[in-house]
Enzyme design. Structure first.
Site, PDB file in Angstrom:
ATOM      1  N   LYS A  12      60.098   2.701  82.724  1.00 32.18           N
ATOM      2  CA  LYS A  12      60.633   1.551  81.991  1.00 32.18           C
ATOM      3  C   LYS A  12      60.733   0.326  82.914  1.00 32.18           C
ATOM      4  CE  LYS A  12      63.284   4.458  78.731  1.00 32.18           C
ATOM      5  NZ  LYS A  12      64.639   4.814  78.251  1.00 32.18           N
ATOM      6  N   TYR A  52      59.901   3.559  69.118  1.00 29.14           N
ATOM      7  CA  TYR A  52      61.266   4.071  68.928  1.00 29.14           C
ATOM      8  C   TYR A  52      61.676   4.103  67.449  1.00 29.14           C
ATOM      9  CZ  TYR A  52      62.425   4.158  73.952  1.00 29.14           C
ATOM     10  OH  TYR A  52      62.491   4.452  75.308  1.00 29.14           O
ATOM     11  N   ASN A 115      67.968   3.761  82.192  1.00 29.12           N
ATOM     12  CA  ASN A 115      67.660   5.116  82.678  1.00 29.12           C
ATOM     13  C   ASN A 115      66.208   5.304  83.127  1.00 29.12           C
ATOM     14  OD1 ASN A 115      66.572   5.203  80.142  1.00 29.12           O
ATOM     15  ND2 ASN A 115      67.776   6.935  79.399  1.00 29.12           N
ATOM     16  N   HIS A 118      60.883   7.240  80.387  1.00 28.35           N
ATOM     17  CA  HIS A 118      60.781   7.835  79.051  1.00 28.35           C
ATOM     18  C   HIS A 118      59.903   9.076  79.121  1.00 28.35           C
ATOM     19  CE1 HIS A 118      60.016   8.341  74.752  1.00 28.35           C
ATOM     20  NE2 HIS A 118      58.762   8.559  75.106  1.00 28.35           N
ATOM     21  N   GLU A 129      53.003   9.470  70.347  1.00 27.93           N
ATOM     22  CA  GLU A 129      53.214   8.429  71.359  1.00 27.93           C
ATOM     23  C   GLU A 129      51.934   8.165  72.163  1.00 27.93           C
ATOM     24  OE1 GLU A 129      56.661   9.852  73.482  1.00 27.93           O
ATOM     25  OE2 GLU A 129      57.991   9.456  71.781  1.00 27.93           O
TER      26      GLU A 129
HETATM   27  N1  UDP Z   1      69.868   4.691  74.611  1.00 31.50           N
HETATM   28  C1  UDP Z   1      70.929   3.827  74.772  1.00 31.50           C
HETATM   29  N2  UDP Z   1      72.177   4.207  74.324  1.00 31.50           N
HETATM   30  C2  UDP Z   1      72.387   5.412  73.735  1.00 31.50           C
HETATM   31  C3  UDP Z   1      71.302   6.277  73.564  1.00 31.50           C
HETATM   32  C4  UDP Z   1      70.063   5.890  74.017  1.00 31.50           C
HETATM   33  O1  UDP Z   1      70.766   2.738  75.312  1.00 31.50           O
HETATM   34  O2  UDP Z   1      73.536   5.711  73.365  1.00 31.50           O
HETATM   35  C5  UDP Z   1      68.539   4.298  75.098  1.00 31.50           C
HETATM   36  C6  UDP Z   1      68.151   4.992  76.415  1.00 31.50           C
HETATM   37  O3  UDP Z   1      67.399   4.080  77.195  1.00 31.50           O
HETATM   38  C7  UDP Z   1      67.295   6.140  75.932  1.00 31.50           C
HETATM   39  C8  UDP Z   1      66.562   5.481  74.767  1.00 31.50           C
HETATM   40  O4  UDP Z   1      67.556   4.663  74.149  1.00 31.50           O
HETATM   41  O5  UDP Z   1      66.422   6.622  76.956  1.00 31.50           O
HETATM   42  C9  UDP Z   1      65.997   6.433  73.749  1.00 31.50           C
HETATM   43  O6  UDP Z   1      67.023   7.293  73.290  1.00 31.50           O
HETATM   44  P1  UDP Z   1      66.760   8.836  73.118  1.00 31.50           P
HETATM   45  O7  UDP Z   1      67.941   9.419  72.422  1.00 31.50           O
HETATM   46  O8  UDP Z   1      65.420   9.059  72.520  1.00 31.50           O
HETATM   47  O9  UDP Z   1      66.804   9.371  74.640  1.00 31.50           O
HETATM   48  P2  UDP Z   1      65.627   9.876  75.605  1.00 31.50           P
HETATM   49  O10 UDP Z   1      64.644  10.621  74.735  1.00 31.50           O
HETATM   50  O11 UDP Z   1      65.013   8.674  76.260  1.00 31.50           O
HETATM   51  O12 UDP Z   1      66.301  10.762  76.614  1.00 31.50           O
HETATM   52 MG    MG Z   2      63.688  10.042  73.005  1.00 33.39          MG
END
Ligand code: UDP
Ligand code: MG
Length: 153
Positions: A12, A52, A115, A118, A129
């Site tokens: 990211k 997303y 974080n 991805h 994706e």
């Molecule tokens: N995210 C956030 N707040 C939250 C949950 C997710 O900002 O409470 C962001 C975070 O960057 C995350 C992304 O949204 O990586 C996608 O969320 P997902 O639940 O798909 O998590 P991931 O698959 O990336 O672990």
């Molecule tokens: Mg995810």
């Protein structure tokens, strides 16, 4: 389980800005996964909203999209045994504070909203994706004799 499973992994904008691209790539190479596609892109809002799409409606969705638009990302496809699930394990939990040391998020970041990486959460998501981020001709279907001989029995 197939040796040619593919997953979509992206560094990211914060990971790119912090110079962590090489370290993230290194972990997948070290594990024995094969890099079959890679590019740096600055994705449009529309592109990210499709990426997303499952999170549309979540309170954090607008900030997630602006975070992901804050600079270039490095998009990759990694291939190998159980690549989707193992990719997620290597990334760590969504919330870096819950990510074990030794995972990418557990080693390099502290906040969910920054974080750094991805990874696809299922084979179906990975296929969707990969097709969303890469044209067929951008994916390189090549043989690595070293991986075939020394990573797999
Ligand atoms: N995210 C956030 N707040 C939250 C949950 C997710 O900002 O409470 C962001 C975070 O960057 C995350 C992304 O949204 O990586 C996608 O969320 P997902 O639940 O798909 O998590 P991931 O698959 O990336 O672990
Ligand atoms: Mg995810």
């Amino acid at each position: 389980m197939a040796n040619n499973e593919r997953t979509f992994i992206a560094v990211k904008p914060d990971g790119v800005q912090r110079g962590l691209v090489g370290k993230i790539i290194q972990r997948f190479e070290d594990r024995g996964y094969k890099l079959v596609a890679l590019k740096q892109v600055t994705p449009s809002k529309d592109h990210l909203e499709v990426h997303y799409q499952d999170l549309k409606g979540k309170p954090f969705f607008p900030s997630l999209i602006s975070y992901m638009q804050s600079g270039p990302v490095v998009a990759m496809v990694w291939q190998g045994l159980d690549a989707v699930k193992q990719g997620r394990v290597m990334l760590g939990a969504t919330n870096p504070l819950q990510s074990a040391p030794g995972t990418i998020r557990g080693d390099f970041c502290v906040q969910t909203g920054r974080n750094i990486c991805h990874g696809s959460d299922s084979v179906d998501s990975a296929n969707r994706e990969i097709a969303h981020w890469f044209k067929t001709e951008e994916i390189n279907d090549y043989t690595s004799d070293q991986i075939n001989k020394w990573v797999y029995e």
